[in-house]
Motif scaffolding. Structure first.
Motif, mmCIF file in Angstrom:
data_model
loop_
_atom_site.group_PDB
_atom_site.id
_atom_site.type_symbol
_atom_site.label_atom_id
_atom_site.label_comp_id
_atom_site.label_asym_id
_atom_site.label_seq_id
_atom_site.Cartn_x
_atom_site.Cartn_y
_atom_site.Cartn_z
ATOM 1 N N ASP A 264 0.820 -1.218 0.000
ATOM 2 C CA ASP A 264 0.000 0.000 0.000
ATOM 3 C C ASP A 264 0.850 1.262 0.000
ATOM 4 O O ASP A 264 0.469 2.271 -0.604
ATOM 5 N N GLN A 265 2.007 1.214 0.688
ATOM 6 C CA GLN A 265 2.804 2.426 0.825
ATOM 7 C C GLN A 265 3.794 2.653 -0.317
ATOM 8 O O GLN A 265 4.521 3.652 -0.331
ATOM 9 N N ALA A 266 3.846 1.745 -1.286
ATOM 10 C CA ALA A 266 4.794 1.904 -2.394
ATOM 11 C C ALA A 266 4.431 3.134 -3.229
ATOM 12 O O ALA A 266 3.311 3.233 -3.732
ATOM 13 N N PRO A 267 5.379 4.073 -3.426
ATOM 14 C CA PRO A 267 5.054 5.292 -4.175
ATOM 15 C C PRO A 267 5.010 5.095 -5.684
ATOM 16 O O PRO A 267 4.397 5.873 -6.406
ATOM 17 N N GLY A 268 5.688 4.055 -6.172
ATOM 18 C CA GLY A 268 5.719 3.785 -7.594
ATOM 19 C C GLY A 268 5.931 2.312 -7.843
ATOM 20 O O GLY A 268 6.397 1.576 -6.966
ATOM 21 N N VAL A 269 5.599 1.871 -9.040
ATOM 22 C CA VAL A 269 5.693 0.455 -9.388
ATOM 23 C C VAL A 269 6.477 0.315 -10.685
ATOM 24 O O VAL A 269 6.193 0.997 -11.680
ATOM 25 N N GLY A 270 7.461 -0.569 -10.663
ATOM 26 C CA GLY A 270 8.190 -0.906 -11.871
ATOM 27 C C GLY A 270 7.766 -2.282 -12.349
ATOM 28 O O GLY A 270 7.974 -3.272 -11.641
ATOM 29 N N LEU A 271 7.139 -2.364 -13.506
ATOM 30 C CA LEU A 271 6.705 -3.634 -14.079
ATOM 31 C C LEU A 271 7.860 -4.210 -14.897
ATOM 32 O O LEU A 271 8.334 -3.582 -15.848
ATOM 33 N N VAL A 272 8.314 -5.395 -14.509
ATOM 34 C CA VAL A 272 9.548 -5.951 -15.045
ATOM 35 C C VAL A 272 9.250 -7.164 -15.924
ATOM 36 O O VAL A 272 8.354 -7.956 -15.626
ATOM 37 N N GLY A 273 10.048 -7.321 -16.972
ATOM 38 C CA GLY A 273 9.943 -8.480 -17.847
ATOM 39 C C GLY A 273 10.613 -8.188 -19.164
ATOM 40 O O GLY A 273 10.750 -7.023 -19.572
ATOM 41 N N ALA A 274 11.046 -9.239 -19.843
ATOM 42 C CA ALA A 274 11.682 -9.045 -21.138
ATOM 43 C C ALA A 274 10.685 -8.603 -22.200
ATOM 44 O O ALA A 274 11.076 -8.022 -23.221
ATOM 45 N N ALA A 275 9.415 -8.879 -21.965
ATOM 46 C CA ALA A 275 8.394 -8.544 -22.965
ATOM 47 C C ALA A 275 7.128 -8.073 -22.256
ATOM 48 O O ALA A 275 6.050 -8.648 -22.411
ATOM 49 N N SER A 299 9.695 -1.896 -17.876
ATOM 50 C CA SER A 299 11.095 -2.177 -18.179
ATOM 51 C C SER A 299 11.361 -2.248 -19.676
ATOM 52 O O SER A 299 12.497 -2.076 -20.113
ATOM 53 N N SER A 300 10.353 -2.520 -20.468
ATOM 54 C CA SER A 300 10.538 -2.593 -21.914
ATOM 55 C C SER A 300 9.223 -2.276 -22.607
ATOM 56 O O SER A 300 8.152 -2.657 -22.132
ATOM 57 N N ILE A 301 9.318 -1.549 -23.711
ATOM 58 C CA ILE A 301 8.135 -1.211 -24.505
ATOM 59 C C ILE A 301 8.466 -1.465 -25.967
ATOM 60 O O ILE A 301 9.411 -0.887 -26.508
ATOM 61 N N ARG A 302 7.740 -2.357 -26.590
ATOM 62 C CA ARG A 302 7.921 -2.581 -28.032
ATOM 63 C C ARG A 302 7.153 -1.518 -28.797
ATOM 64 O O ARG A 302 5.998 -1.222 -28.480
ATOM 65 N N ALA A 303 7.795 -0.966 -29.810
ATOM 66 C CA ALA A 303 7.182 0.113 -30.571
ATOM 67 C C ALA A 303 5.856 -0.311 -31.188
ATOM 68 O O ALA A 303 4.901 0.473 -31.244
ATOM 69 N N ASP A 304 5.775 -1.570 -31.647
ATOM 70 C CA ASP A 304 4.540 -2.008 -32.304
ATOM 71 C C ASP A 304 3.453 -2.382 -31.310
ATOM 72 O O ASP A 304 2.339 -2.741 -31.709
ATOM 73 N N ARG A 320 7.883 10.499 -18.686
ATOM 74 C CA ARG A 320 8.306 11.700 -19.409
ATOM 75 C C ARG A 320 9.141 11.339 -20.640
ATOM 76 O O ARG A 320 9.066 12.016 -21.662
ATOM 77 N N THR A 321 9.946 10.294 -20.521
ATOM 78 C CA THR A 321 10.764 9.840 -21.643
ATOM 79 C C THR A 321 10.433 8.391 -21.961
ATOM 80 O O THR A 321 10.487 7.536 -21.070
ATOM 81 N N LEU A 322 10.079 8.131 -23.191
ATOM 82 C CA LEU A 322 9.729 6.786 -23.624
ATOM 83 C C LEU A 322 10.971 6.087 -24.165
ATOM 84 O O LEU A 322 11.737 6.671 -24.932
ATOM 85 N N THR A 323 11.185 4.846 -23.762
ATOM 86 C CA THR A 323 12.327 4.066 -24.231
ATOM 87 C C THR A 323 11.850 2.992 -25.201
ATOM 88 O O THR A 323 10.971 2.194 -24.866
ATOM 89 N N LEU A 324 12.440 2.980 -26.387
ATOM 90 C CA LEU A 324 12.108 1.997 -27.415
ATOM 91 C C LEU A 324 13.381 1.288 -27.859
ATOM 92 O O LEU A 324 14.464 1.878 -27.854
ATOM 93 N N ALA A 325 13.254 0.032 -28.240
ATOM 94 C CA ALA A 325 14.405 -0.728 -28.730
ATOM 95 C C ALA A 325 14.255 -0.961 -30.220
ATOM 96 O O ALA A 325 13.321 -1.632 -30.666
ATOM 97 N N ALA A 326 15.167 -0.374 -31.000
ATOM 98 C CA ALA A 326 15.194 -0.647 -32.435
ATOM 99 C C ALA A 326 15.974 -1.928 -32.705
ATOM 100 O O ALA A 326 15.591 -2.747 -33.539
ATOM 101 N N ASP A 327 17.093 -2.102 -31.977
ATOM 102 C CA ASP A 327 17.923 -3.318 -32.070
ATOM 103 C C ASP A 327 18.304 -3.648 -33.497
ATOM 104 O O ASP A 327 18.264 -4.801 -33.932
#
Length: 493
Positions: A264-275, A299-304, A320-327
């Motif tokens: 309940d007291q967590a101020p933010g959540v990081g959703l983790v996974g390779a996909a 942790s990861s966002i696929r552009a499609d 604020r900043t989106l991270t995408l992997a072109a690879d």
């Protein structure tokens, strides 16, 4: 020396004062778990956090942590963060390791505990050393000279038998025998030449959960929870690929299980996974977290996979900043790597992000892929300049490093001169339109050599650590190892 000790203790006190969720448990059996990097990196590892939490749930067992100091200089005797417990007096010592150069961190920490880095040089009175983590997915032999036991693959299958062995056995010999008998993913290198087959955890054992969060973590103030494990994609450069020697099945975690795990007291959540964005209910999951008033990070966002509604939810959750992997620099290279993304996907994601209120985009790509040319670099520069018409762009470029356990394990790595020339070309072509952040081709060469060094990797790390741990020390240690290998091959001929 006294001043350095006071400084180090001051850092530890600040860490403990800022951290939420620190576990302080007293028990007859103590296991000390270490991360071969500074605190901020270690507590941003969900695997490390999960092991810390699960071991402390075992009756009769207390798990305490230790990390590499920020200056990488350990002041013996090494003690745990929470209680100052001497690491060398623990019933067992465990490490989680993510990348090749962290081998040096393990060497440094073991020396700081007054223990020999090599398992063969440690005695029956010394605590057994267990090593696991993502690096074992590539090749368990990379860590085997340092370990009395290597945990191969996913930790959940090992925690119960490992905890029972630590609690139920006082001698090192009996403890290791119990682990070998009851833990299917345990490898005792001194007894068996080959590691066991990869054994993934069941979906019922998920999700992995953090124990703590902190503003001093690299993932600042985020409670980490696993949304997905494995990957259904087939990227040829990835150990999780379905084409690798141990494919990791894709396992999305039910969202009710994820939401119930968030404190309940967590101020933010990081959703983790390779996909993460392949989760079939990613939008309802993010919506529920945002509705609770928390920040959310993926942790990861696929552009499609980025949709206008998901982008809007992420912005409401603090993005604020989106991270995408072109690879890969071009569609053709990405098709060859089975990445399944196009330039059009990246441009559309940029347009969606701008409409949702995102301020900037960071694009990850690899340079030096098989079949790549200077023309491909030019086309990628054109792509990012096009994307910069919509949003501020930063390019994070890293050298392609062929890794064991992947379909491209035996591919040639581009030379340092080629990598440097292409990175400089990219920098010139995007100057004024996008910012380029690149990894060092020299250090990428170190990663490549270590990744394929097998059992010699640990000894290379020991030699490099002995000579100061800088690039020159690594290079000299690797060169000496290659010369020894050549000499042995020549003798056999």
């Amino acid at each position: 020396m006294a001043r350095k000790r006071r400084y180090a203790r001051g850092i530890e006190q600040r860490i403990l004062s800022e951290e939420v969720g620190t576990i302080r448990k007293e028990a007859a059996s103590v296991v000390a778990i270490g991360y071969p990097a500074p605190y901020g990196v270690g507590v941003s590892s969900l695997g490390f956090q999960t092991v810390y939490r699960l071991l402390n749930q075992i009756p009769g067992l207390s798990c305490t942590r230790f990390f590499l100091p920020p200056d990488s200089e350990v002041r013996p005797p090494l003690r745990s963060l929470e209680t100052g417990y001497p690491v060398a007096q623990a019933r067992a010592i465990a490490f989680s390791i993510s990348c090749e150069t962290e081998l040096m961190g393990i060497v440094t920490l073991l020396k700081g505990a007054h223990l020999s880095p090599l398992a063969v040089d440690r005695g029956p009175q010394d605590p057994p050393v267990f090593i696991g983590g993502p690096l074992t997915y590539l090749d368990p032999k990379l860590v085997s000279p340092l370990a009395d036991c290597v945990i191969v693959g996913e930790a959940e299958t090992a925690i119960a038998p490992l905890g029972a062995a630590i609690v139920g056995n006082r001698s090192k010999q009996d403890l290791l025998a119990a682990v070998a008998a009851h833990c299917p993913v345990a490898w005792i290198p001194a007894e068996t030449p080959s590691p066991p087959a990869f054994c993934p955890a069941t979906a019922q054992a998920l999700p992995a959960l953090a124990a703590t969060w902190s503003p001093l973590a690299e993932l600042k103030g985020l409670f980490l929870v696993e949304a997905t494990r494995g990957c259904k994609r087939g990227c040829a450069f990835c150990v999780m690929s379905g084409r690798s020697h141990h494919a990791m099945p894709f396992r999305p975690v039910p969202i009710d299980r994820i939401l119930a795990a968030i404190p309940d007291q967590a101020p933010g959540v990081g959703l983790v996974g390779a996909a993460v964005t392949d989760h079939p209910e990613i939008e309802p999951l993010v919506a529920a977290i945002v509705a609770s008033g928390r920040r959310v990070s993926l942790s990861s966002i696929r552009a499609d996979c980025l949709t206008p509604s998901l982008a809007e939810l992420l912005v409401r959750g603090g993005l604020r900043t989106l991270t995408l992997a072109a690879d890969g620099c071009t569609d053709a290279l990405r098709r060859a790597m089975h990445k399944g993304l196009t330039d059009g996907d990246l441009v559309r994601a940029t347009e969606i992000a701008r409409a949702a209120g995102v301020k900037g985009i960071k694009v990850y790509t690899m340079v030096g892929l098989p079949g790549e040319s200077d023309d491909d670099i030019q086309r990628f520069a054109d792509l990012t300049v096009n994307m910069s018409r919509h949003l501020r762009i930063a390019i994070a470029a890293q050298a392609f490093v062929p890794k064991p356990g992947t379909p491209l394990a035996n591919a040639d790595m581009a030379t340092e001169n080629v990598l440097r020339r292409r990175l400089n070309l990219l920098k010139r072509q995007v100057r004024g339109r996008a910012r380029l952040i690149s990894t060092s081709p020299r250090w990428s060469w170190i990663d490549w050599q270590l990744a394929h060094a097998g059992k010699q990797a640990a000894r290379i790390a020991m030699e490099a650590q002995h000579h100061g741990g800088g690039y020159a020390a690594w290079r000299r240690a690797i060169s000496a190892s290659l010369q020894r290998k050549t000499a042995i091959s020549g003798t056999k001929m």
